[in-house]
Design an enzyme around this catalytic site. Structure first.
Site, mmCIF file in Angstrom:
data_model
loop_
_atom_site.group_PDB
_atom_site.id
_atom_site.type_symbol
_atom_site.label_atom_id
_atom_site.label_comp_id
_atom_site.label_asym_id
_atom_site.label_seq_id
_atom_site.Cartn_x
_atom_site.Cartn_y
_atom_site.Cartn_z
ATOM 1 N N ILE A 138 0.854 -1.179 0.000
ATOM 2 C CA ILE A 138 0.000 0.000 0.000
ATOM 3 C C ILE A 138 0.897 1.239 0.000
ATOM 4 O O ILE A 138 1.743 1.404 0.881
ATOM 5 C CB ILE A 138 -0.936 0.020 1.229
ATOM 6 C CG1 ILE A 138 -1.699 -1.310 1.344
ATOM 7 C CG2 ILE A 138 -1.874 1.217 1.133
ATOM 8 C CD1 ILE A 138 -2.522 -1.679 0.123
ATOM 9 N N LYS A 139 0.696 2.100 -0.989
ATOM 10 C CA LYS A 139 1.541 3.292 -1.120
ATOM 11 C C LYS A 139 0.985 4.436 -0.274
ATOM 12 O O LYS A 139 -0.173 4.815 -0.400
ATOM 13 C CB LYS A 139 1.632 3.731 -2.586
ATOM 14 C CG LYS A 139 2.439 2.788 -3.450
ATOM 15 C CD LYS A 139 2.485 3.228 -4.896
ATOM 16 C CE LYS A 139 3.489 4.325 -5.128
ATOM 17 N NZ LYS A 139 3.651 4.622 -6.578
ATOM 18 N N ILE A 140 1.843 4.957 0.582
ATOM 19 C CA ILE A 140 1.503 6.085 1.455
ATOM 20 C C ILE A 140 2.544 7.175 1.229
ATOM 21 O O ILE A 140 3.747 6.908 1.280
ATOM 22 C CB ILE A 140 1.503 5.649 2.932
ATOM 23 C CG1 ILE A 140 0.392 4.614 3.183
ATOM 24 C CG2 ILE A 140 1.343 6.848 3.858
ATOM 25 C CD1 ILE A 140 0.380 4.054 4.591
#
Length: 367
Positions: A138-140
């Site tokens: 998951i890209k944050i």
């Protein structure tokens, strides 16, 4: 098999593709890149999905189905993108089974949440649950508000790709947030060996911003420094990585199975046509890193890229000197990083708006 890309992989660089579309999945192109071009991962972002949905008819059937159910735009985007990422995770599963650090596919939280810690955490959990694959990331974004979200999400055992990193100071904070998350995960009894993360350090955009400022200054000294900042910045990032993932704090986590958060070189497509088109690959070869490339850069390296050994380790002092010189001619480096982060968030936000408009139009057409 591309010999040049295999040599890059053999040098310890994990090759990830910075692109994904349903057409790429359906045609078998992604499988072909895995088999022939040493690709062992995929990254996505709002711009990539906006382009994919705006071309061809690969999404038409699903859009008609969603329109028939009365699904709203935001939910449609969520469903479409997580479906693509889930399918890509399945294609990359053999690479993951071979080496769990790879075989990864990234999906980004809504960029409108970049300044919203709680919103980022909530959507990261929702994306993770929907994709439902252990090899997802998951890209944050590495905004100040994103840092506590990284810690919270890692603490729950969710894999994270931290995106939009530009400065060394912020990168150190990202690595600290990752380790803080691991420590929380350990306290709750999670298996640290199953938690993976990368820190996406953006490259070409650094040259673009600093080169523009050097051009404005216009002196011979300034002009001579063009094209040097991005690689030097990445080399300093790698030195920071080596420093952070050593010492007592990290050794304690590693003893419990923790995996280091590898540096990922992002934005590696060359934007200045005067520079070699493989610059941000060849000059950043070093073990324990990822290079995520647009297909154009991947094909360029397969055609004429050269692996000239480790081009990063032990070059910290040399890289520091580059920035001392850039600062000395009048470039405000602190301002550079603020501008790059703000622009990065804005660009993804604009792409998300384009994506929303595209899906909205297609849902209305399919209704």
């Amino acid at each position: 098999m591309s010999d040049r890309l295999k040599a890059l992989a053999d040098a310890g660089v994990s090759i990830w593709l910075d692109d994904l579309s349903r057409e790429r999945l359906r045609s078998g192109n992604l499988e072909q890149l895995v088999a022939e071009k040493s690709v062992v991962g995929v990254t996505t972002n709002p711009s990539i999905f906006s382009a994919a949905l705006g071309e061809g008819d690969a999404y038409d059937d699903q859009l008609r189905e969603l329109a028939g159910k009365g699904v709203g735009v935001d939910d449609a985007i969520f469903t479409i993108t997580t479906d693509d990422v889930r399918d890509a995770c399945d294609v990359l599963r053999p690479a993951y089974d071979t080496n769990p650090a790879d075989g990864r596919v990234s999906i980004e939280v809504d960029p409108g949440l970049a300044r919203d810690t709680d919103g980022t955490i909530a959507q990261a959990k929702a994306l993770w649950a929907s994709v439902d694959r252990t090899n997802a990331l998951i890209k944050i974004p590495a905004t100040e508000e994103g840092l506590p979200a990284i810690t919270a999400v890692i603490a729950e055992g969710i894999n994270v790709n931290v995106t939009l990193i530009f400065s060394i100071d912020r990168y150190r904070a990202v690595m600290d947030a990752y380790m803080a998350g691991l420590e929380k995960a350990r306290d709750t009894g999670l298996d640290l060996s199953t938690i993976h993360s990368v820190g996406s350090f953006f490259v070409s955009r650094v040259d673009s911003e600093i080169d523009d400022r050097l051009d404005t200054i216009g002196t011979d000294e300034a002009t001579a420094l063009k094209g040097k900042a991005a690689v030097a910045n990445a080399r300093l990032a790698y030195a920071a990585f080596q420093e952070a993932f050593s010492g007592e704090r990290w050794e304690s986590l590693a003893a419990d199975g923790a995996q280091p958060q590898r540096p990922l070189w992002a934005s590696t497509g060359v934007k200045n046509p005067d520079y070699p088109d493989t610059l941000y690959v060849t000059d950043l070869v070093v073990a324990d890193t990822v290079n995520t490339m647009p297909e154009k850069t991947l094909e360029a390296f397969a055609d004429h890229g050269e692996v000239e050994g480790d081009k990063v380790s032990g070059r910290g002092a040399e890289s520091e000197k580059v920035f001392e010189q850039i600062s000395a001619v009048g470039v405000d480096l602190d301002d550079v990083y603020v501008v790059l982060e703000d622009e990065g968030v804005a660009k993804f936000d604009d792409a998300w708006s384009d994506l929303t408009k595209t899906v909205k139009d297609q849902l209305e057409k399919s209704a």
